[in-house]
Design a protein around this motif. Structure first.
Motif, PDB file in Angstrom:
ATOM      1  N   MET A   1      15.020 -43.440  -0.447  1.00 42.02           N
ATOM      2  CA  MET A   1      15.946 -42.322  -0.374  1.00 42.02           C
ATOM      3  C   MET A   1      16.197 -41.988   1.094  1.00 42.02           C
ATOM      4  O   MET A   1      15.269 -41.677   1.830  1.00 42.02           O
ATOM      5  CB  MET A   1      15.333 -41.123  -1.111  1.00 42.02           C
ATOM      6  CG  MET A   1      16.186 -39.923  -1.075  1.00 42.02           C
ATOM      7  SD  MET A   1      15.954 -38.876  -2.504  1.00 42.02           S
ATOM      8  CE  MET A   1      14.897 -37.623  -1.937  1.00 42.02           C
ATOM      9  N   PRO A   2      17.447 -42.073   1.562  1.00 43.48           N
ATOM     10  CA  PRO A   2      17.742 -41.796   2.978  1.00 43.48           C
ATOM     11  C   PRO A   2      17.621 -40.316   3.295  1.00 43.48           C
ATOM     12  O   PRO A   2      17.853 -39.450   2.455  1.00 43.48           O
ATOM     13  CB  PRO A   2      19.186 -42.272   3.148  1.00 43.48           C
ATOM     14  CG  PRO A   2      19.758 -42.282   1.780  1.00 43.48           C
ATOM     15  CD  PRO A   2      18.620 -42.499   0.832  1.00 43.48           C
ATOM     16  N   ARG A   3      17.249 -40.043   4.543  1.00 49.68           N
ATOM     17  CA  ARG A   3      17.161 -38.653   5.011  1.00 49.68           C
ATOM     18  C   ARG A   3      18.542 -38.125   5.335  1.00 49.68           C
ATOM     19  O   ARG A   3      19.384 -38.840   5.854  1.00 49.68           O
ATOM     20  CB  ARG A   3      16.311 -38.581   6.275  1.00 49.68           C
ATOM     21  CG  ARG A   3      14.845 -38.750   6.017  1.00 49.68           C
ATOM     22  CD  ARG A   3      14.051 -38.647   7.292  1.00 49.68           C
ATOM     23  NE  ARG A   3      14.315 -37.371   7.944  1.00 49.68           N
ATOM     24  CZ  ARG A   3      13.919 -37.072   9.166  1.00 49.68           C
ATOM     25  NH1 ARG A   3      13.257 -37.941   9.869  1.00 49.68           N
ATOM     26  NH2 ARG A   3      14.182 -35.907   9.693  1.00 49.68           N
ATOM     27  N   ARG A   4      18.739 -36.869   5.048  1.00 46.13           N
ATOM     28  CA  ARG A   4      19.984 -36.218   5.443  1.00 46.13           C
ATOM     29  C   ARG A   4      19.948 -35.971   6.946  1.00 46.13           C
ATOM     30  O   ARG A   4      18.904 -35.614   7.485  1.00 46.13           O
ATOM     31  CB  ARG A   4      20.148 -34.897   4.722  1.00 46.13           C
ATOM     32  CG  ARG A   4      20.449 -35.080   3.250  1.00 46.13           C
ATOM     33  CD  ARG A   4      20.638 -33.775   2.537  1.00 46.13           C
ATOM     34  NE  ARG A   4      21.503 -32.881   3.311  1.00 46.13           N
ATOM     35  CZ  ARG A   4      21.634 -31.590   3.060  1.00 46.13           C
ATOM     36  NH1 ARG A   4      20.995 -31.036   2.077  1.00 46.13           N
ATOM     37  NH2 ARG A   4      22.419 -30.840   3.809  1.00 46.13           N
ATOM     38  N   PRO A   5      21.053 -36.165   7.646  1.00 44.87           N
ATOM     39  CA  PRO A   5      21.060 -35.889   9.089  1.00 44.87           C
ATOM     40  C   PRO A   5      20.877 -34.400   9.350  1.00 44.87           C
ATOM     41  O   PRO A   5      21.398 -33.561   8.614  1.00 44.87           O
ATOM     42  CB  PRO A   5      22.434 -36.355   9.554  1.00 44.87           C
ATOM     43  CG  PRO A   5      23.263 -36.412   8.321  1.00 44.87           C
ATOM     44  CD  PRO A   5      22.332 -36.643   7.173  1.00 44.87           C
TER      45      PRO A   5
END
Length: 41
Positions: A1-5
């Motif tokens: 799951m990618p991190r939100r900027p």
């Protein structure tokens, strides 16, 4: 799951805004001009 900027935005004071406006109107350096416009926006 990618991190939100993460984005950090701080308010610009009246004096800082006026300084950025001056840079955006008078700068001959395109990099300085672009940065001033982005920060001011």
């Amino acid at each position: 799951m990618p991190r939100r900027p993460e984005v950090f935005v701080c308010p610009v004071s009246m004096a800082e805004g006026q300084h950025l406006q001056k840079i955006s109107r008078t700068s001959k350096d395109p990099v300085k001009l672009r940065r001033a416009i982005v920060v001011w926006a």
